[in-house]
Design a protein around this motif. Structure first.
Motif, PDB file in Angstrom:
ATOM      1  N   TYR A 129      25.407  60.769  63.809  1.00 38.69           N
ATOM      2  CA  TYR A 129      26.292  60.172  62.825  1.00 38.69           C
ATOM      3  C   TYR A 129      27.756  60.481  63.156  1.00 38.69           C
ATOM      4  CZ  TYR A 129      22.329  59.467  59.603  1.00 38.69           C
ATOM      5  OH  TYR A 129      21.151  59.072  59.009  1.00 38.69           O
ATOM      6  N   PRO A 130      28.658  59.520  62.956  1.00 37.43           N
ATOM      7  CA  PRO A 130      30.081  59.839  63.067  1.00 37.43           C
ATOM      8  C   PRO A 130      30.507  60.710  61.898  1.00 37.43           C
ATOM      9  CG  PRO A 130      29.790  57.589  62.295  1.00 37.43           C
ATOM     10  CD  PRO A 130      28.418  58.092  62.664  1.00 37.43           C
ATOM     11  N   GLU A 131      31.668  61.278  62.003  1.00 37.61           N
ATOM     12  CA  GLU A 131      32.136  62.247  61.011  1.00 37.61           C
ATOM     13  C   GLU A 131      32.171  61.661  59.607  1.00 37.61           C
ATOM     14  OE1 GLU A 131      35.997  65.199  60.234  1.00 37.61           O
ATOM     15  OE2 GLU A 131      35.872  63.937  62.029  1.00 37.61           O
ATOM     16  N   GLU A 132      32.617  60.394  59.481  1.00 38.29           N
ATOM     17  CA  GLU A 132      32.744  59.826  58.133  1.00 38.29           C
ATOM     18  C   GLU A 132      31.385  59.644  57.469  1.00 38.29           C
ATOM     19  OE1 GLU A 132      33.221  56.376  61.130  1.00 38.29           O
ATOM     20  OE2 GLU A 132      33.855  58.492  60.906  1.00 38.29           O
ATOM     21  N   VAL A 133      30.346  59.311  58.252  1.00 38.13           N
ATOM     22  CA  VAL A 133      29.012  59.166  57.672  1.00 38.13           C
ATOM     23  C   VAL A 133      28.468  60.536  57.271  1.00 38.13           C
ATOM     24  CG1 VAL A 133      26.623  58.495  58.128  1.00 38.13           C
ATOM     25  CG2 VAL A 133      28.495  57.040  58.916  1.00 38.13           C
ATOM     26  N   GLN A 134      28.614  61.535  58.145  1.00 40.29           N
ATOM     27  CA  GLN A 134      28.116  62.869  57.829  1.00 40.29           C
ATOM     28  C   GLN A 134      28.816  63.435  56.599  1.00 40.29           C
ATOM     29  OE1 GLN A 134      25.461  64.562  59.347  1.00 40.29           O
ATOM     30  NE2 GLN A 134      25.779  65.775  57.493  1.00 40.29           N
ATOM     31  N   GLU A 135      30.108  63.215  56.492  1.00 31.33           N
ATOM     32  CA  GLU A 135      30.849  63.746  55.347  1.00 31.33           C
ATOM     33  C   GLU A 135      30.469  63.063  54.045  1.00 31.33           C
ATOM     34  OE1 GLU A 135      34.967  63.451  56.312  1.00 31.33           O
ATOM     35  OE2 GLU A 135      34.972  65.281  57.534  1.00 31.33           O
ATOM     36  N   SER A 136      29.942  61.829  54.130  1.00 32.51           N
ATOM     37  CA  SER A 136      29.576  61.108  52.913  1.00 32.51           C
ATOM     38  C   SER A 136      28.409  61.764  52.177  1.00 32.51           C
ATOM     39  CB  SER A 136      29.218  59.654  53.251  1.00 32.51           C
ATOM     40  OG  SER A 136      27.995  59.576  53.970  1.00 32.51           O
ATOM     41  N   PHE A 137      27.633  62.618  52.878  1.00 39.84           N
ATOM     42  CA  PHE A 137      26.534  63.335  52.223  1.00 39.84           C
ATOM     43  C   PHE A 137      27.058  64.461  51.330  1.00 39.84           C
ATOM     44  CE2 PHE A 137      24.277  61.465  55.802  1.00 39.84           C
ATOM     45  CZ  PHE A 137      23.053  61.129  55.256  1.00 39.84           C
ATOM     46  N   ARG A 138      28.268  64.919  51.591  1.00 39.17           N
ATOM     47  CA  ARG A 138      28.821  66.083  50.915  1.00 39.17           C
ATOM     48  C   ARG A 138      27.817  67.239  51.034  1.00 39.17           C
ATOM     49  NH1 ARG A 138      29.102  62.030  47.393  1.00 39.17           N
ATOM     50  NH2 ARG A 138      27.895  63.099  45.796  1.00 39.17           N
ATOM     51  N   SER A 139      27.370  67.807  49.918  1.00 40.65           N
ATOM     52  CA  SER A 139      26.405  68.899  49.978  1.00 40.65           C
ATOM     53  C   SER A 139      24.992  68.432  49.636  1.00 40.65           C
ATOM     54  CB  SER A 139      26.819  70.024  49.026  1.00 40.65           C
ATOM     55  OG  SER A 139      26.830  69.550  47.685  1.00 40.65           O
ATOM     56  N   LEU A 140      24.823  67.137  49.491  1.00 36.67           N
ATOM     57  CA  LEU A 140      23.519  66.607  49.093  1.00 36.67           C
ATOM     58  C   LEU A 140      22.549  66.572  50.266  1.00 36.67           C
ATOM     59  CD1 LEU A 140      24.679  63.564  46.929  1.00 36.67           C
ATOM     60  CD2 LEU A 140      24.046  65.854  46.140  1.00 36.67           C
ATOM     61  N   ARG A 141      21.289  66.794  49.959  1.00 34.17           N
ATOM     62  CA  ARG A 141      20.250  66.680  50.977  1.00 34.17           C
ATOM     63  C   ARG A 141      19.881  65.218  51.238  1.00 34.17           C
ATOM     64  NH1 ARG A 141      17.367  71.475  52.048  1.00 34.17           N
ATOM     65  NH2 ARG A 141      18.064  73.227  50.779  1.00 34.17           N
ATOM     66  N   TRP A 142      20.082  64.366  50.239  1.00 31.77           N
ATOM     67  CA  TRP A 142      19.730  62.949  50.339  1.00 31.77           C
ATOM     68  C   TRP A 142      20.830  62.121  49.712  1.00 31.77           C
ATOM     69  CZ3 TRP A 142      15.004  61.872  52.662  1.00 31.77           C
ATOM     70  CH2 TRP A 142      14.104  62.945  52.766  1.00 31.77           C
ATOM     71  N   GLN A 143      20.960  60.883  50.158  1.00 27.97           N
ATOM     72  CA  GLN A 143      21.813  59.935  49.470  1.00 27.97           C
ATOM     73  C   GLN A 143      21.196  58.543  49.597  1.00 27.97           C
ATOM     74  OE1 GLN A 143      25.502  58.288  51.064  1.00 27.97           O
ATOM     75  NE2 GLN A 143      25.356  59.683  52.822  1.00 27.97           N
ATOM     76  N   PRO A 144      21.497  57.640  48.636  1.00 25.80           N
ATOM     77  CA  PRO A 144      20.956  56.281  48.736  1.00 25.80           C
ATOM     78  C   PRO A 144      21.283  55.670  50.092  1.00 25.80           C
ATOM     79  CG  PRO A 144      21.958  56.601  46.591  1.00 25.80           C
ATOM     80  CD  PRO A 144      22.312  57.816  47.407  1.00 25.80           C
ATOM     81  N   THR A 145      20.301  55.060  50.706  1.00 24.78           N
ATOM     82  CA  THR A 145      20.459  54.518  52.055  1.00 24.78           C
ATOM     83  C   THR A 145      21.419  53.336  52.067  1.00 24.78           C
ATOM     84  OG1 THR A 145      18.268  55.230  52.747  1.00 24.78           O
ATOM     85  CG2 THR A 145      19.246  53.411  53.974  1.00 24.78           C
ATOM     86  N   LYS A 146      22.306  53.340  53.057  1.00 20.53           N
ATOM     87  CA  LYS A 146      23.192  52.214  53.330  1.00 20.53           C
ATOM     88  C   LYS A 146      22.776  51.607  54.661  1.00 20.53           C
ATOM     89  CE  LYS A 146      27.018  54.635  51.055  1.00 20.53           C
ATOM     90  NZ  LYS A 146      28.366  55.227  51.252  1.00 20.53           N
ATOM     91  N   PRO A 147      22.993  50.304  54.850  1.00 23.21           N
ATOM     92  CA  PRO A 147      22.607  49.690  56.121  1.00 23.21           C
ATOM     93  C   PRO A 147      23.159  50.412  57.344  1.00 23.21           C
ATOM     94  CG  PRO A 147      23.121  47.976  54.534  1.00 23.21           C
ATOM     95  CD  PRO A 147      23.479  49.289  53.879  1.00 23.21           C
ATOM     96  N   GLU A 148      24.353  50.962  57.235  1.00 22.60           N
ATOM     97  CA  GLU A 148      24.948  51.644  58.395  1.00 22.60           C
ATOM     98  C   GLU A 148      24.137  52.870  58.802  1.00 22.60           C
ATOM     99  OE1 GLU A 148      28.391  54.529  56.708  1.00 22.60           O
ATOM    100  OE2 GLU A 148      28.648  52.416  56.217  1.00 22.60           O
ATOM    101  N   HIS A 149      23.412  53.496  57.884  1.00 25.49           N
ATOM    102  CA  HIS A 149      22.570  54.643  58.242  1.00 25.49           C
ATOM    103  C   HIS A 149      21.474  54.229  59.214  1.00 25.49           C
ATOM    104  CE1 HIS A 149      23.568  56.494  54.032  1.00 25.49           C
ATOM    105  NE2 HIS A 149      24.592  56.534  54.854  1.00 25.49           N
ATOM    106  N   LEU A 150      21.035  52.993  59.115  1.00 24.26           N
ATOM    107  CA  LEU A 150      19.928  52.511  59.942  1.00 24.26           C
ATOM    108  C   LEU A 150      20.394  52.075  61.320  1.00 24.26           C
ATOM    109  CD1 LEU A 150      18.051  50.399  57.234  1.00 24.26           C
ATOM    110  CD2 LEU A 150      17.783  52.823  57.792  1.00 24.26           C
ATOM    111  N   ASP A 151      21.682  52.229  61.607  1.00 28.87           N
ATOM    112  CA  ASP A 151      22.219  51.869  62.915  1.00 28.87           C
ATOM    113  C   ASP A 151      22.296  53.054  63.855  1.00 28.87           C
ATOM    114  OD1 ASP A 151      22.545  49.137  62.523  1.00 28.87           O
ATOM    115  OD2 ASP A 151      24.503  49.377  61.574  1.00 28.87           O
ATOM    116  N   TYR A 152      21.585  54.143  63.521  1.00 29.41           N
ATOM    117  CA  TYR A 152      21.596  55.338  64.366  1.00 29.41           C
ATOM    118  C   TYR A 152      20.175  55.781  64.652  1.00 29.41           C
ATOM    119  CZ  TYR A 152      26.511  55.302  63.304  1.00 29.41           C
ATOM    120  OH  TYR A 152      27.826  54.905  63.206  1.00 29.41           O
ATOM    121  N   VAL A 153      19.859  55.901  65.937  1.00 35.99           N
ATOM    122  CA  VAL A 153      18.536  56.353  66.358  1.00 35.99           C
ATOM    123  C   VAL A 153      18.258  57.735  65.761  1.00 35.99           C
ATOM    124  CG1 VAL A 153      17.179  57.097  68.366  1.00 35.99           C
ATOM    125  CG2 VAL A 153      18.536  55.004  68.483  1.00 35.99           C
ATOM    126  N   ASN A 154      17.026  57.927  65.297  1.00 35.26           N
ATOM    127  CA  ASN A 154      16.556  59.186  64.708  1.00 35.26           C
ATOM    128  C   ASN A 154      17.052  59.418  63.279  1.00 35.26           C
ATOM    129  OD1 ASN A 154      15.184  59.698  67.052  1.00 35.26           O
ATOM    130  ND2 ASN A 154      16.643  61.202  67.825  1.00 35.26           N
TER     131      ASN A 154
END
Length: 405
Positions: free
Chosen positions: A308-333
Motif C-alpha cells: 500500500y502507498p502511504e496514503e492508503v496505509q494511513e487511512s486505516f489509522r489505528s483500526l484493524r479493519w476499514q470498509p473496503t474501497k475499490p483502490e484496496h483491491l488494486d494491490y496484490v495480497n
C-alpha cells in the motif's frame, strides 16, 4: 446461443445481517516485517498437500508450511478489540519496507494499454446520473479449481479454491454488443474457503491474487492447467479452472459499510453446483479490508503483505479493519473480510440516511444486468463459449460451465 437470465425486478426481503465490525480481535502481536518468502500457492497448498500425501514436494523441502488458509477454524470476526493501535516498532518497520521487496501491485505497477474502443462493449459516458453510493461496477466471473490430479470435482471437498474475476468498467458506462474487451484492469480474487458465505454467521478472509491483469495473463497463468514433477510424488497435474457463473456487480457504500452486490446472468438457472458454492441469483457480501500493520488471523497469513502507498496505509489509522474501497483491491495480497448476507442485495442498496432501500443503485444494477443479458445472448455458442469468448479464449480449451457436480 447462450441462455441468459431474464431481468427481474423482485425486491428481496429479509432481516439485516450483522455487519463486519471495524475492529476485530486478530491477536495482540503487531505484524512482523513482511519478507519475500514462499509463494502464495506454496504457503496455502503446502499443508494440505503434505497431509494428503505424507510428504513434501521438493519445492518446500526446507520449510515447514504454515497452516492453510483453507482451515475452517479461521474466523477473525468472532471477537472485537478496542485496543487497536499497532506498536511503534511495527509502524516504523512497515514504513521502511522497500518496493523492491514487494510483488508488483498498485495502479502504477503494470500500466495497461488503453482499451481498443472498436472491440469493447463498454460505452462510456452514457449514464447521466450515477448514484454516488456506487463506487465501482463491472462484470464478475466465478470460477473454481479442482484439487491436484482431480480434473472433474464431484463435490465441494474436491475443490482446491474458488475465485472471482472482477472486470471494472466506468461508472458512467453502459454495455453495448459484443465481448467486454480487454482493458488490462481485471482482478483475480481468491477465496480459500472454497465456497462463498451466504449469511452473517459466515465470514472469512479472501485475498487479491492478481491486479491489472490482461485476459492473456489470466488465460496463461490462471485459467489453464499445468503438469509438474516432484521428487516424492512424481508427476502432478493442476487442473484447469472451471467456470461457475458470470454476471454484473457493483461495489457500494452505505456510509457505514462497503458491499459487493452481484446479479447472475449465466447460467440462466442456477443448479446444485452453484448452490453448493454459495451463489445466488442476486447476492451480496460485506467487505472490510484488513490493516496489514497487524498480524493476520490464524491460518490466513500470506508470504508478504500488500504494498500500500502511504496514503492508503494511513487511512486505516489505528483500526484493524476499514470498509473496503475499490483502490484496496488494486494491490496484490490485499486481504479483506468476506461476510455473507442472507437477504440478497437489500443491505447493499440500503440508503445511508434513513436505513431504507435506495432504488437508484438497484435500478442501475438492474439496467446493467439487462444489458449484459442481451450482450451475452448475442455471443455465439453455449454458456461456456460465451464466457470464454468474453475473456478472449477458445471454449474448447477449457472445461464447460456445469450446473451440477
Amino acid at each position: 446461443m447462450p441462455t441468459t437470465r431474464s431481468a427481474r425486478n423482485q425486491k428481496p426481503s429479509g432481516a439485516e445481517d450483522d455487519a463486519a465490525g471495524s475492529k476485530h480481535d486478530l491477536g495482540e502481536k503487531p505484524a512482523p516485517d513482511t519478507k519475500k518468502q514462499k509463494t502464495i500457492e506454496e504457503t496455502l497448498e503446502g499443508s494440505d498437500e503434505g497431509k494428503r500425501n505424507g510428504t513434501k514436494t521438493d519445492q518446500k523441502k526446507t520449510e515447514k508450511p504454515e497452516k492453510s488458509a483453507n482451515d475452517d477454524d479461521s474466523d477473525p470476526a468472532k471477537k472485537t478489540d478496542n485496543d487497536d493501535k499497532p506498536s511503534q516498532k511495527d509502524s516504523s518497520s512497515s514504513s521502511n519496507k522497500t518496493k523492491s521487496d514487494k510483488k508488483e501491485s498498485g495502479p502504477g505497477a503494470t500500466a495497461a494499454p488503453p482499451p481498443d474502443k472498436s472491440t469493447t462493449a463498454v460505452e462510456e459516458g452514457e449514464r447521466e446520473a450515477v448514484p454516488s453510493s456506487i463506487l465501482e461496477k463491472g462484470i464478475i466471473y466465478f470460477f473454481f479449481r479442482g484439487r491436484v490430479n482431480i480434473e472433474e470435482p464431484s463435490n465441494v471437498g474436491e475443490i482446491q479454491r474458488s475465485f472471482m474475476i472482477l472486470r471494472p468498467i466506468a461508472t458512467d458506462a453502459k454495455l453495448g454488443d459484443g465481448p467486454i474487451g480487454d482493458a488490462g484492469n481485471s482482478r483475480l480474487i481468491a477465496v480459500p474457503k472454497k465456497v462463498f458465505p451466504t449469511s452473517g454467521r459466515e465470514r472469512w478472509i479472501a485475498f487479491v491474487e492478481k491486479t491489472h491483469a490482461s485476459f492473456g495473463a489470466l488465460r496463461e497463468e490462471f485459467l489453464a492447467g499445468n503438469d509438474y514433477m516432484t521428487k516424492t510424488a512424481g508427476a502432478r497435474h493442476t487442473p484447469a479452472a472451471r467456470p461457475a457463473a458470470e454476471g454484473v456487480y457493483a461495489i457500494t457504500t452505505t456510509g457505514r459499510e462497503s458491499h459487493l452486490a452481484y446479479m447472475i446472468t449465466l447460467p440462466s438457472e442456477l443448479g446444485g453446483l452453484q448452490s453448493e458454492l454459495g451463489l445466488k441469483d442476486k447476492g451480496s457480501f460485506i467487505l472490510s479490508t484488513r490493516n496489514p500493520a497487524y498480524d493476520a488471523p490464524r491460518g490466513t497469513a500470506l508470504p508478504e503483505g500488500p504494498d500500500y502507498p502511504e496514503e492508503v496505509q494511513e487511512s486505516f489509522r489505528s483500526l484493524r479493519w476499514q470498509p473496503t474501497k475499490p483502490e484496496h483491491l488494486d494491490y496484490v495480497n490485499s486481504q479483506f473480510l468476506l461476510v455473507g448476507e442472507s437477504n440478497g442485495i437489500a443491505n447493499a442498496l440500503e440508503h445511508d440516511q434513513d436505513g431504507k432501500e435506495d432504488e437508484k443503485p438497484r435500478e442501475e444494477l438492474q439496467r446493467l444486468e439487462d444489458e449484459d443479458t442481451h450482450r451475452m445472448e448475442e455471443l455465439k455458442g453455449d454458456d461456456s463459449a460465451a464466457i470464454f469468448a468474453d475473456l478472449g479464449a477458445r471454449a474448447g480449451d477449457y472445461p464447460k460451465l456445469e450446473t451440477t457436480f
